[in-house]
Design a protein around this motif. Structure first.
Motif, PDB file in Angstrom:
ATOM      1  N   ASP A 155       0.844  -1.195   0.000  1.00  0.00           N
ATOM      2  CA  ASP A 155       0.000   0.000   0.000  1.00  0.00           C
ATOM      3  C   ASP A 155       0.883   1.251   0.000  1.00  0.00           C
ATOM      4  OD1 ASP A 155      -2.235  -1.570   0.097  1.00  0.00           O
ATOM      5  OD2 ASP A 155      -2.696  -1.187   2.205  1.00  0.00           O
ATOM      6  N   ILE A 156       0.365   2.306  -0.620  1.00  0.00           N
ATOM      7  CA  ILE A 156       1.041   3.600  -0.574  1.00  0.00           C
ATOM      8  C   ILE A 156       0.162   4.556   0.228  1.00  0.00           C
ATOM      9  CG2 ILE A 156       1.905   5.564  -1.886  1.00  0.00           C
ATOM     10  CD1 ILE A 156       2.455   3.686  -4.196  1.00  0.00           C
ATOM     11  N   ILE A 157       0.667   4.998   1.373  1.00  0.00           N
ATOM     12  CA  ILE A 157      -0.074   5.942   2.209  1.00  0.00           C
ATOM     13  C   ILE A 157       0.068   7.332   1.606  1.00  0.00           C
ATOM     14  CG2 ILE A 157      -0.297   6.952   4.511  1.00  0.00           C
ATOM     15  CD1 ILE A 157       0.940   4.393   5.630  1.00  0.00           C
ATOM     16  N   ARG A 158      -1.048   7.889   1.209  1.00  0.00           N
ATOM     17  CA  ARG A 158      -1.044   9.232   0.607  1.00  0.00           C
ATOM     18  C   ARG A 158      -1.363  10.313   1.635  1.00  0.00           C
ATOM     19  NH1 ARG A 158       1.789   8.469  -4.011  1.00  0.00           N
ATOM     20  NH2 ARG A 158       0.784   6.974  -5.431  1.00  0.00           N
ATOM     21  N   GLU A 159      -2.230  10.002   2.593  1.00  0.00           N
ATOM     22  CA  GLU A 159      -2.621  10.996   3.591  1.00  0.00           C
ATOM     23  C   GLU A 159      -2.733  10.337   4.957  1.00  0.00           C
ATOM     24  OE1 GLU A 159      -6.295  12.695   2.280  1.00  0.00           O
ATOM     25  OE2 GLU A 159      -5.338  14.074   0.869  1.00  0.00           O
ATOM     26  N   VAL A 160      -2.476  11.120   5.976  1.00  0.00           N
ATOM     27  CA  VAL A 160      -2.701  10.702   7.353  1.00  0.00           C
ATOM     28  C   VAL A 160      -3.507  11.810   8.021  1.00  0.00           C
ATOM     29  CG1 VAL A 160      -0.392  11.560   7.964  1.00  0.00           C
ATOM     30  CG2 VAL A 160      -1.645  10.093   9.557  1.00  0.00           C
ATOM     31  N   ASN A 161      -4.709  11.462   8.461  1.00  0.00           N
ATOM     32  CA  ASN A 161      -5.629  12.458   9.027  1.00  0.00           C
ATOM     33  C   ASN A 161      -5.819  13.641   8.081  1.00  0.00           C
ATOM     34  OD1 ASN A 161      -5.952  10.875  11.290  1.00  0.00           O
ATOM     35  ND2 ASN A 161      -4.512  12.032  12.549  1.00  0.00           N
ATOM     36  N   ASP A 162      -5.985  13.314   6.796  1.00  0.00           N
ATOM     37  CA  ASP A 162      -6.233  14.299   5.733  1.00  0.00           C
ATOM     38  C   ASP A 162      -5.044  15.207   5.449  1.00  0.00           C
ATOM     39  OD1 ASP A 162      -8.872  13.382   5.353  1.00  0.00           O
ATOM     40  OD2 ASP A 162      -9.611  14.648   6.976  1.00  0.00           O
ATOM     41  N   LYS A 163      -3.886  14.910   6.041  1.00  0.00           N
ATOM     42  CA  LYS A 163      -2.668  15.655   5.735  1.00  0.00           C
ATOM     43  C   LYS A 163      -1.807  14.825   4.786  1.00  0.00           C
ATOM     44  CE  LYS A 163      -2.227  18.222  10.081  1.00  0.00           C
ATOM     45  NZ  LYS A 163      -1.331  18.495  11.247  1.00  0.00           N
ATOM     46  N   PRO A 164      -1.162  15.445   3.796  1.00  0.00           N
ATOM     47  CA  PRO A 164      -0.294  14.679   2.897  1.00  0.00           C
ATOM     48  C   PRO A 164       0.803  13.956   3.682  1.00  0.00           C
ATOM     49  CG  PRO A 164      -0.676  16.878   2.029  1.00  0.00           C
ATOM     50  CD  PRO A 164      -1.238  16.885   3.415  1.00  0.00           C
ATOM     51  N   ALA A 165       0.998  12.683   3.386  1.00  0.00           N
ATOM     52  CA  ALA A 165       2.052  11.898   4.051  1.00  0.00           C
ATOM     53  C   ALA A 165       3.386  12.217   3.386  1.00  0.00           C
ATOM     54  CB  ALA A 165       1.729  10.417   3.970  1.00  0.00           C
ATOM     55  N   SER A 166       3.847  13.452   3.586  1.00  0.00           N
ATOM     56  CA  SER A 166       5.026  13.954   2.876  1.00  0.00           C
ATOM     57  C   SER A 166       6.331  13.494   3.496  1.00  0.00           C
ATOM     58  CB  SER A 166       4.989  15.480   2.833  1.00  0.00           C
ATOM     59  OG  SER A 166       4.902  16.016   4.139  1.00  0.00           O
ATOM     60  N   SER A 167       6.274  12.908   4.688  1.00  0.00           N
ATOM     61  CA  SER A 167       7.476  12.366   5.332  1.00  0.00           C
ATOM     62  C   SER A 167       7.031  11.451   6.457  1.00  0.00           C
ATOM     63  CB  SER A 167       8.361  13.487   5.889  1.00  0.00           C
ATOM     64  OG  SER A 167       7.733  14.094   7.010  1.00  0.00           O
ATOM     65  N   GLN A 168       7.959  10.631   6.919  1.00  0.00           N
ATOM     66  CA  GLN A 168       7.647   9.766   8.049  1.00  0.00           C
ATOM     67  C   GLN A 168       7.440  10.575   9.320  1.00  0.00           C
ATOM     68  OE1 GLN A 168      10.755   6.800   8.164  1.00  0.00           O
ATOM     69  NE2 GLN A 168       9.714   5.524   6.661  1.00  0.00           N
ATOM     70  N   GLN A 169       8.133  11.708   9.442  1.00  0.00           N
ATOM     71  CA  GLN A 169       7.966  12.532  10.640  1.00  0.00           C
ATOM     72  C   GLN A 169       6.554  13.107  10.715  1.00  0.00           C
ATOM     73  OE1 GLN A 169      10.973  15.492  11.317  1.00  0.00           O
ATOM     74  NE2 GLN A 169       9.723  16.584  12.791  1.00  0.00           N
ATOM     75  N   VAL A 170       6.010  13.559   9.576  1.00  0.00           N
ATOM     76  CA  VAL A 170       4.636  14.081   9.564  1.00  0.00           C
ATOM     77  C   VAL A 170       3.665  12.995  10.037  1.00  0.00           C
ATOM     78  CG1 VAL A 170       2.762  14.823   8.057  1.00  0.00           C
ATOM     79  CG2 VAL A 170       5.025  15.831   7.797  1.00  0.00           C
ATOM     80  N   THR A 171       3.839  11.779   9.502  1.00  0.00           N
ATOM     81  CA  THR A 171       2.953  10.677   9.878  1.00  0.00           C
ATOM     82  C   THR A 171       3.111  10.335  11.348  1.00  0.00           C
ATOM     83  OG1 THR A 171       3.179   9.811   7.639  1.00  0.00           O
ATOM     84  CG2 THR A 171       2.280   8.321   9.292  1.00  0.00           C
ATOM     85  N   LEU A 172       4.357  10.299  11.831  1.00  0.00           N
ATOM     86  CA  LEU A 172       4.609   9.955  13.225  1.00  0.00           C
ATOM     87  C   LEU A 172       3.988  10.978  14.171  1.00  0.00           C
ATOM     88  CD1 LEU A 172       5.952   8.180  15.320  1.00  0.00           C
ATOM     89  CD2 LEU A 172       8.078   9.417  14.946  1.00  0.00           C
TER      90      LEU A 172
END
Length: 533
Positions: A155-172
């Motif tokens: 799978d490719i995660i595109r968004e996390v909580n409607d925010k672009p998954a632009s880095s692992q830090q953003v997702t974390l």
């Protein structure tokens, strides 16, 4: 730059800017007090025994031996006691408006200093990782909450909580700061699949932080940024801005694929197809072999193995979580430092490690050396020119998110994660060492904004408390009785000291933790999160 010199310069950076951030705060108070005609007893740079002192215009200017900030003695700011000088001379009570202006000046000077730092950062430019197209999920443990919610490898995660998954830090950060997490993923031809919402589980190996349970790679483009001097890439003639299009006729779409392909087998030489300014070129490159003395074991309390990193020597040798290290080649090892010393001295040697597993003792063969091929390149970084006001606004927003997460019972943030001067100093040092001066200045900017916000909280003994009390007196036109204020001041001072000791204890505990962290991806992410929180 030699590591020793870099370490010394980083320490000097921390000592100066940490101290100056507090000094500038107190300078604001003093200048405002003098402007409003209030009495100033002392202004000290540093704490403890005075090294130098000079009395000028009735003020003792002091340099203390401990350069961790400073203080200003303003007896008329204390609404709970009769104001008097150090020698006992009674002073007139300051007007509420004068106390408000003086109290506000400290945080204001921190914000002004942050603006100066933000302006410097703006003109220099801040190097940042490129925005990834998403996160490629590589492996999802079956026991994880993500697996139960339907996340799959590939799978490719595109968004996390409607925010672009632009880095692992953003997702974390979304994992840690929010009550629940919702992932939006692409799966083959399917787009926009929703995984969640779910509440991430705390990771016991990382102090309960809610980390991503799955392995992933950031989908950065294959454009090259820095080329390490003397590396295989530099020797072959690759340049910054080159885009890797293929390796041995295997198409390259993302940066992470470069390392995967050159380490997939025992080949020593590879043919690279590179695009440079619209022209394709071919290079034959022999990657350099990097020997890393990492066994792939993680310890919290030696000699018990806390976790094993897949594909590292310990995992290949058959060592398991819960095993106890007894000896190496028949020689007992007493602590983690002793064990690491043996491994570093015999990186390429096969050795016998005696372990206890339950009621059994086993001898296992392993070579404590993780060898991998490297090209010596990194992704192309962007240089951002961020408006100083925007920089400060982002810190305020992050502070708001942190406070909101702290008071939420379902978030991944609690009081034990808050930092004292120990954690802040350590975070600043690590930031400068790992990321350079610009990131260090960004850290100082964050400290100054946070210091201003903290001091404006409406609690007694803080600047915000002084402002609230002065406002009450302005509105009621009556002085708040000292009999009421004194016990309140004592209670809040004790609470503040207790919190400071609690945060310091947790910071010291984290700094002396005996864990040997070898999974560098999670380690770096955790360090970044500690800095932000």
């Amino acid at each position: 730059m030699p590591d020793a010199l870099a370490g010394v310069l980083s320490i000097l950076f921390v000592a100066f800017f940490f101290g100056f951030s507090i000094f500038i705060h107190e300078l604001g108070h003093m200048l405002a007090a003098l402007w409003r005609g209030m009495h100033v007893d002392k202004f000290s740079i540093g704490f403890g025994h005075r090294i130098l002192s000079k009395r000028w215009k009735g003020i003792d200017f002091i340099i203390g031996w401990l350069p961790l900030g400073g203080y200003v003695a303003l007896p008329q700011m204390d609404a709970a006691n009769e104001p008097q000088t150090e020698d006992g001379k009674v002073l007139p009570e300051a007007k509420p408006i004068d106390r408000i202006i003086t109290a506000l000046a400290g945080p204001l000077f921190n914000i002004l200093f942050a603006l100066v730092l933000g302006t410097i950062i703006y003109f220099v430019g801040k190097p940042v990782s490129p925005a990834a197209e998403g996160l490629l999920v590589q492996e999802v443990p079956k026991e994880s909450v993500e697996f139960t919610k339907g996340l799959k490898a590939g799978d490719i995660i595109r968004e996390v909580n409607d925010k672009p998954a632009s880095s692992q830090q953003v997702t974390l950060m979304e994992y840690i700061m929010r009550d629940d997490v919702t992932l939006t993923v692409d799966r083959g031809d399917q787009t926009g699949l929703v995984i969640g919402p779910f509440t991430p589980k705390g990771n016991k190996d990382y102090e309960g932080l809610r980390l991503m349970s799955f392995d992933s790679e950031s989908l950065y483009s294959a454009a090259l940024g820095g080329i390490a001097p003397g590396s295989a890439a530099a020797l072959a003639g690759l340049q910054e801005g080159d885009v890797i299009k293929a390796i041995d006729d295997e198409a390259i779409n993302y940066f992470y694929q470069i390392g995967d392909i050159i380490n997939a087998d025992e080949r020593k030489e590879f043919k690279f197809l590179v695009e440079r300014q619209g022209v394709e070129k071919t290079f034959t490159i022999t990657p350099q072999v990097k020997n890393n003395p990492k066994a792939g074991m993680v310890f919290r309390e030696f000699p018990t193995v806390m976790s094993i990193v897949p594909e590292y020597p310990a995992a290949l040798a058959g060592i398991e979580v819960g095993d106890e290290i007894l000896s190496v080649n028949g020689y007992p090892v007493s602590d983690l430092a002793d064990f690491k010393g043996v491994l570093s001295r015999h990186q390429k040697d096969s050795m016998k490690v005696a372990i206890r597993r339950g009621d059994k003792e086993l001898d296992l063969d392993f070579v404590p050396n993780y060898a991998y091929k490297q090209l010596g390149v990194q992704p192309k970084f962007d240089i951002l020119k961020i408006n100083p006001v925007v920089q400060i606004t982002r810190v305020v927003e992050n502070t708001y998110d942190t406070v909101k997460a702290l008071i939420s019972p379902n978030s991944g943030v609690d009081m034990s994660m808050m930092s004292s001067f120990v954690g802040i100093s350590s975070g600043m040092y690590k930031t400068v060492r790992q990321s350079g001066i610009v990131e260090g200045l960004s850290f100082v900017l964050m400290i100054n904004v946070a210091l201003a916000i903290f001091n404006l909280l409406p609690f007694p003994v803080l600047d915000g408390g002084h402002i609230v009390i002065a406002l009450i007196e302005m509105i009621s036109r009556k002085k708040v009785p000292a009999a009421i204020l004194q016990p309140i001041y004592v209670v809040f001072m004790l609470l503040l000291m207790t919190f400071a000791l609690y945060a310091t204890f947790n910071d010291v505990r984290r700094e002396v933790d005996t864990r040997e962290l070898v999974h560098q991806k999670n380690h770096m992410l955790v360090e970044q999160v500690k800095i932000i929180i």
